[in-house]
Design an enzyme around this catalytic site. Sequence first.
Site, mmCIF file in Angstrom:
data_model
loop_
_atom_site.group_PDB
_atom_site.id
_atom_site.type_symbol
_atom_site.label_atom_id
_atom_site.label_comp_id
_atom_site.label_asym_id
_atom_site.label_seq_id
_atom_site.Cartn_x
_atom_site.Cartn_y
_atom_site.Cartn_z
ATOM 1 N N TRP A 27 -38.309 -21.008 9.012
ATOM 2 C CA TRP A 27 -38.286 -22.090 8.007
ATOM 3 C C TRP A 27 -39.618 -22.208 7.284
ATOM 4 C CZ3 TRP A 27 -36.707 -22.508 13.080
ATOM 5 C CH2 TRP A 27 -37.656 -22.921 13.991
ATOM 6 N N ARG A 28 -40.627 -21.451 7.729
ATOM 7 C CA ARG A 28 -41.903 -21.495 7.005
ATOM 8 C C ARG A 28 -41.944 -20.461 5.888
ATOM 9 N NH1 ARG A 28 -46.113 -22.514 11.949
ATOM 10 N NH2 ARG A 28 -45.785 -24.758 12.029
ATOM 11 N N GLU A 40 -35.915 -29.347 10.306
ATOM 12 C CA GLU A 40 -36.471 -30.578 10.867
ATOM 13 C C GLU A 40 -35.453 -31.290 11.760
ATOM 14 O OE1 GLU A 40 -39.413 -31.701 11.067
ATOM 15 O OE2 GLU A 40 -40.302 -30.156 9.792
ATOM 16 N N LEU A 83 -26.707 -26.659 21.311
ATOM 17 C CA LEU A 83 -28.024 -27.155 20.885
ATOM 18 C C LEU A 83 -28.256 -28.600 21.343
ATOM 19 C CD1 LEU A 83 -30.388 -25.948 19.280
ATOM 20 C CD2 LEU A 83 -29.414 -26.908 17.206
ATOM 21 N N TYR A 123 -40.261 -40.180 10.035
ATOM 22 C CA TYR A 123 -40.916 -38.894 10.296
ATOM 23 C C TYR A 123 -40.221 -37.773 9.504
ATOM 24 C CZ TYR A 123 -41.609 -34.348 12.174
ATOM 25 O OH TYR A 123 -41.836 -33.012 12.230
ATOM 26 N N ASP A 141 -45.189 -37.970 14.469
ATOM 27 C CA ASP A 141 -44.216 -37.831 15.560
ATOM 28 C C ASP A 141 -45.020 -37.785 16.862
ATOM 29 O OD1 ASP A 141 -45.418 -35.356 15.555
ATOM 30 O OD2 ASP A 141 -43.548 -34.207 15.652
ATOM 31 N N CYS A 195 -53.260 -28.747 21.330
ATOM 32 C CA CYS A 195 -53.466 -30.114 21.824
ATOM 33 C C CYS A 195 -52.183 -30.573 22.525
ATOM 34 C CB CYS A 195 -53.826 -31.032 20.655
ATOM 35 S SG CYS A 195 -54.545 -32.590 21.210
HETATM 36 S S1 SF4 Z 1 -60.536 -31.147 21.181
HETATM 37 FE FE1 SF4 Z 1 -58.926 -30.991 22.676
HETATM 38 S S2 SF4 Z 1 -58.099 -33.053 22.884
HETATM 39 FE FE2 SF4 Z 1 -59.320 -32.991 21.018
HETATM 40 S S3 SF4 Z 1 -57.849 -32.543 19.393
HETATM 41 FE FE3 SF4 Z 1 -58.701 -30.592 20.050
HETATM 42 S S4 SF4 Z 1 -57.290 -29.844 21.658
HETATM 43 FE FE4 SF4 Z 1 -56.876 -32.024 21.325
#
Ligand code: SF4
Length: 379
Positions: A27-28, A40, A83, A123, A141, A195
């Site tokens: 989808w990109r 989405e 799904l 969202y 989100d 993250c």
């Molecule tokens: S430094 Fe670590 S905790 Fe902070 S935004 Fe980046 S991955 Fe997330």
Amino acid sequence: MLQRRELAAFRKQLLAWFKQYKRDLPWRRTKDPYRTWLSEIMLQQTRVAAVIPYYERFLERFPDVHALATAPQEEVLRLWSGLGYYSRARNLQRAAQEIVARHDGAFPRTEKEALALPGIGSYTAAAILSIAYGAKHAVLDGNVARVLARIFAVRGDLRDARRWQSLQESADALLAPGSPSDWNQAMMELGATLCTPQSPQCLLCPVTKFCQARKLGLADSIPARRKKRATENIVLAAAVLLDPRGRTLLLPPPTLSKAKATHEQISILVSKLWHFPTIAVRIDPTGELRTRLHEILPASMTKQSLQLEPLPIARHAVTYRAITLRPFRVTMAQLPRIAGAKIIPLADVASPSAHAISNLTRKAARAALAGPAALAARA
Ligand code: SF4
């Protein structure tokens, strides 16, 4: 909040990282609003790897909004089969019909009109409008909220209404106005790949020097864990009727208006799709399932006691519900003719996307194909 210079550096670094490391996802490769919208919706509560084959199959069959709007609902559900969260597919088609009827077949360009469509929340509207049309709406989100909470060291439950509103304001302030599409995707990508909820990879993070949680040693403890809803354990029993030709009987998707209270739960658990005769067990699976079969089968077929052969037990989870499914095979010389029901090969029920059925029903079919022998082998 970040000062002007920091803000510029933050945007520059995150966008550069995204440009270099973004995953190549189907989808990109397009800005087509229909395809963006479909992706989405499919990605809600569902992993990228699981979505890709569904996304491609769905587009082959429904290449544009008109094809989706005019398709039989059964066909849409069949392509969605496996799904999960089938209300997404039903809403998607209803929205397609509204887009054709009211917007000349084009996904609307304003947030107000997008939000008026079935299945579109804030969202999803922000994601589609920014990615497809370059509109300046910041997405928020779970992934993005986690990133923001760590960058600004936000403590407490992120889903608290006031905190969520404040995170939305942070997302709006960070949004790179010149490239909202890439910006939103970069924030989502950071949350999905580096993250992550557990063990964020801060050493690889492009914005680590702006991150308050990292500075304070709180990256692993933000966001605060939410209290999980207690698991509800449910036992179901399903009858897999089988004739000498290997065919079985499926009941049609239950309609809630007709359903009695006891069958309402079944309706939810089979995702309002085609299903085997199924009951929620109170005490005695065999006896209660036999009673249910007596209710739905013609009297001539239940004169003699029905033989219910236990099959291997299957486990299934739907949100907070842990389901133990106890399938039984009921061999019959001839399958009954029941209004609305369909008779199809059992092997078709077990295979993906052959019919509009849930994974729960598919698991019962696979247990029946394995047969009582598989049960004996496990004993
Ligand atoms: S430094 Fe670590 S905790 Fe902070 S935004 Fe980046 S991955 Fe997330």
